[in-house]
Design a protein around this motif. Structure first.
Motif, PDB file in Angstrom:
ATOM      1  N   THR A 240       0.899  -1.626   0.431  1.00 31.86           N
ATOM      2  CA  THR A 240       0.183   0.161  -0.355  1.00 31.86           C
ATOM      3  C   THR A 240       0.875   1.349   0.058  1.00 31.86           C
TER       4      THR A 240
ATOM      5  N   GLN B 144      -6.970 -11.983  10.428  1.00 26.51           N
ATOM      6  CA  GLN B 144      -8.211 -10.685  10.450  1.00 26.51           C
ATOM      7  C   GLN B 144      -9.137 -10.994  10.003  1.00 26.51           C
TER       8      GLN B 144
ATOM      9  N   TYR C 158     -16.755  -2.307  15.386  1.00 27.60           N
ATOM     10  CA  TYR C 158     -16.239  -2.713  14.108  1.00 27.60           C
ATOM     11  C   TYR C 158     -16.805  -1.942  13.333  1.00 27.60           C
TER      12      TYR C 158
ATOM     13  N   GLY D 203     -15.637  -0.609   9.691  1.00 27.69           N
ATOM     14  CA  GLY D 203     -15.308  -1.126   9.010  1.00 27.69           C
ATOM     15  C   GLY D 203     -14.294   0.212   8.021  1.00 27.69           C
ATOM     16  N   ARG D 204     -14.116   0.510   6.834  1.00 29.40           N
ATOM     17  CA  ARG D 204     -13.392   0.839   5.860  1.00 29.40           C
ATOM     18  C   ARG D 204     -14.535   1.894   5.777  1.00 29.40           C
ATOM     19  N   LYS D 205     -13.541   3.510   5.355  1.00 27.68           N
ATOM     20  CA  LYS D 205     -13.855   4.809   4.755  1.00 27.68           C
ATOM     21  C   LYS D 205     -14.733   4.256   3.814  1.00 27.68           C
TER      22      LYS D 205
ATOM     23  N   THR E  33     -11.453  -1.357  -6.090  1.00 30.55           N
ATOM     24  CA  THR E  33     -12.785   0.013  -5.268  1.00 30.55           C
ATOM     25  C   THR E  33     -13.344   0.621  -6.509  1.00 30.55           C
TER      26      THR E  33
END
Length: 191
Positions: free
Chosen positions: A14, A132, A145, A147-149, A182
């Motif tokens: 990343t 994970q 939790y 989550g992702r943005k 994405t």
């Protein structure tokens, strides 16, 4: 006849990760050219990797800090090294101390060690994913939790605009620093 080149390849998964440790190790071998990627190794459509594959010529030596930087799974690793050797290129994995020379049959021991190390790396990756998933399930059960943005709508509008202008999806991802997953998820949602 041209002289051989020393090539270095480094990869992190990343943009948040840092190549410094790998580059420091690789610079000790005085490479003529360094190729890098800030992408997951799960596929071979990485710009730096593709540029390296196009650049290398017979007699060149490729230095890689460790096998898992070249490929994420054993099948890809074996295919890549075989392809490079068939082009007359030496591949040296520094951490594992494995050197694969062209024109000579890779020793049975080198093949065995490379296969074992590659299989171990692949197994470790699957364990990480499993842990994970378990951690996410526990966090969800505790209600912590998040989550992702969410996807930035402005960035996705820019992506759509670039695609309409004729940019490839790969180039759009590189330009906007987003993953292909994405982008495809957004395109599917906005269709």
């Amino acid at each position: 006849m041209s002289s051989s080149a020393k090539i270095a390849y480094a990869r992190v998964s990343t943009d948040d990760q840092n190549l410094d440790r790998q580059l420091e190790t690789l610079k000790a071998y005085c490479p003529d050219k360094i190729f890098t990627d800030h992408l997951s190794g799960k596929n071979l459509e990485r710009p730096g990797f593709q540029q390296m594959m196009d650049y290398v010529r017979e007699g060149d030596i490729i230095y890689v800090a460790s096998m898992d930087r070249m490929a994420r799974n054993l099948d890809d690793l074996l295919a890549i090294t075989k392809r490079l050797q068939s082009k007359g290129i030496t591949v040296h994995f520094l951490k594992e101390n494995i050197c694969l020379n062209p024109g000579t049959e890779t020793s049975s021991m080198s093949k065995l060690i490379m296969s074992i190390m590659g299989a171990v790396a692949e197994f470790e990756r699957s364990l990480i994913r499993e842990r994970q998933r378990e951690g996410i399930l526990l966090a969800k059960a505790r209600g912590v939790y998040k989550g992702r943005k969410p996807i930035d709508p402005d960035k996705m509008q820019e992506a759509r605009k670039l695609i309409d202008e004729g940019f490839t999806k790969t180039k759009v991802c590189e330009k906007l620093h987003i993953s292909r997953q994405t982008l495809y998820k957004y395109l599917k949602q906005s269709a």
